[in-house]
Design an enzyme around this catalytic site. Structure first.
Site, PDB file in Angstrom:
ATOM      1  N   CYS A  73       0.870  -1.169   0.000  1.00 51.52           N
ATOM      2  CA  CYS A  73       0.000   0.000   0.000  1.00 51.52           C
ATOM      3  C   CYS A  73       0.911   1.224   0.000  1.00 51.52           C
ATOM      4  O   CYS A  73       1.715   1.402   0.926  1.00 51.52           O
ATOM      5  CB  CYS A  73      -0.865  -0.013   1.265  1.00 51.52           C
ATOM      6  SG  CYS A  73      -1.883   1.461   1.475  1.00 51.52           S
ATOM      7  N   CYS A 186      -1.062   3.694  -6.500  1.00 49.47           N
ATOM      8  CA  CYS A 186      -1.937   3.095  -5.495  1.00 49.47           C
ATOM      9  C   CYS A 186      -2.108   1.645  -5.917  1.00 49.47           C
ATOM     10  O   CYS A 186      -2.395   1.358  -7.090  1.00 49.47           O
ATOM     11  CB  CYS A 186      -3.293   3.802  -5.464  1.00 49.47           C
ATOM     12  SG  CYS A 186      -4.553   2.888  -4.539  1.00 49.47           S
TER      13      CYS A 186
HETATM   14  N1  DGL Z   1      -4.069   0.792  -1.842  1.00 52.27           N
HETATM   15  C1  DGL Z   1      -3.699   2.007  -1.191  1.00 52.27           C
HETATM   16  C2  DGL Z   1      -2.416   2.588  -1.793  1.00 52.27           C
HETATM   17  O1  DGL Z   1      -1.637   1.908  -2.435  1.00 52.27           O
HETATM   18  C3  DGL Z   1      -4.689   3.153  -1.072  1.00 52.27           C
HETATM   19  C4  DGL Z   1      -6.120   2.917  -0.815  1.00 52.27           C
HETATM   20  C5  DGL Z   1      -6.719   3.812   0.255  1.00 52.27           C
HETATM   21  O2  DGL Z   1      -6.842   5.033   0.076  1.00 52.27           O
HETATM   22  O3  DGL Z   1      -7.036   3.229   1.286  1.00 52.27           O
HETATM   23  O4  DGL Z   1      -2.144   3.729  -1.597  1.00 52.27           O
END
Ligand code: DGL
Length: 242
Positions: A73, A186
């Site tokens: 993430c 993301c």
């Molecule tokens: N999957 C997360 C990232 O790579 C972001 C998702 C969220 O905002 O919770 O930043």
């Protein structure tokens, strides 16, 4: 119980990262924890993110004793990786940050797009990445909570046209900005990478960090490649307790 890897994200973003690692190394024992109860992380303050992810890792370490935690993430990584390493010095952490270096190596126009959570696009970490790896490039950023939420809540059951429609605003935004490479900053976007590439068209190359993260993960943990593969455990905190 001791496992090789625990992948963490705010929801379904880290799943393509775990899948890729298992393609390369089916013997790796993996657990996936999506903190879907607290989704979206990208709309929270740095301190909230640090607190949530520290608490999450504390529980993960107690329950699974992982050889490494893969922070799949970008939002968690750019906000909390230093704090996690300080709080848990005996645990190996592998972070995920926007692939600006890769984008810089590919951009002919020296104009790069970045699509990510609002928290990630406003984080100083990007400035550092740009200074280090893309000093002569302009970076055009787009925080896209709407598309991230679509992926978390709908993409798994949506048809291809719905997914292409959901990508349209982002595609129009980058078409106007003259970039020739867009970084998926993301991890959620990896779930629909093919559709994003199709929506953005052939003049824009879409890049991501999956290969780099998986390679790094396999370097920091010694896997017994001859172990019998086992299915990963998947926990979503809005449905299962940790
Ligand atoms: N999957 C997360 C990232 O790579 C972001 C998702 C969220 O905002 O919770 O930043």
């Amino acid at each position: 119980m001791s496992v090789d890897f625990v992948f963490i994200d705010s929801g379904k973003g880290g799943i393509p990262y775990m899948r890729r690692l298992l393609e390369i190394c089916p013997a790796a024992e993996c657990v996936y924890v999506g903190d879907s109860k607290n989704f979206p992380y990208g709309e929270k303050s740095k301190q909230e993110i640090v607190n949530l992810v520290t608490e999450l890792c504390q529980k993960i370490i107690q329950r699974f004793d992982p050889k490494a935690i893969i922070v799949a993430c970008n939002t968690m990584s750019v906000n909390a990786l230093d704090e996690l390493r300080e709080a848990f010095p005996d645990v190996k952490f592998v972070g995920t940050v926007p692939a600006i270096k890769l984008a810089s190596s590919l951009s002919q126009r020296r104009k790069i797009g970045l699509i990510a959570s609002n928290s990630t696009v406003h984080n100083d970490y990007n400035q550092k990445l740009q200074q280090e790896f893309a000093n002569d490039c302009t970076i055009i950023s787009r925080g896209d909570t709407e598309l991230i939420s679509f992926i978390e809540k709908k993409a798994y059951s949506a048809n291809k046209q719905d997914i292409l429609d959901a990508c349209k605003n982002a595609a129009d935004f980058f078409a106007k900005s003259d970039v020739d490479v867009v970084v998926l900053g993301c991890t959620h976007f990896l779930n629909i990478k093919e559709e994003i590439q199709e929506a953005f068209g052939p003049d824009i190359k879409v890049v991501d960090s999956v290969d780099g993260v998986v390679k790094h993960a396999l370097q920091v943990v010694d896997i017994d490649f001859f172990k019998q593969p086992v299915n990963p455990v998947v926990i979503m905190t809005d449905k299962n307790d940790l």
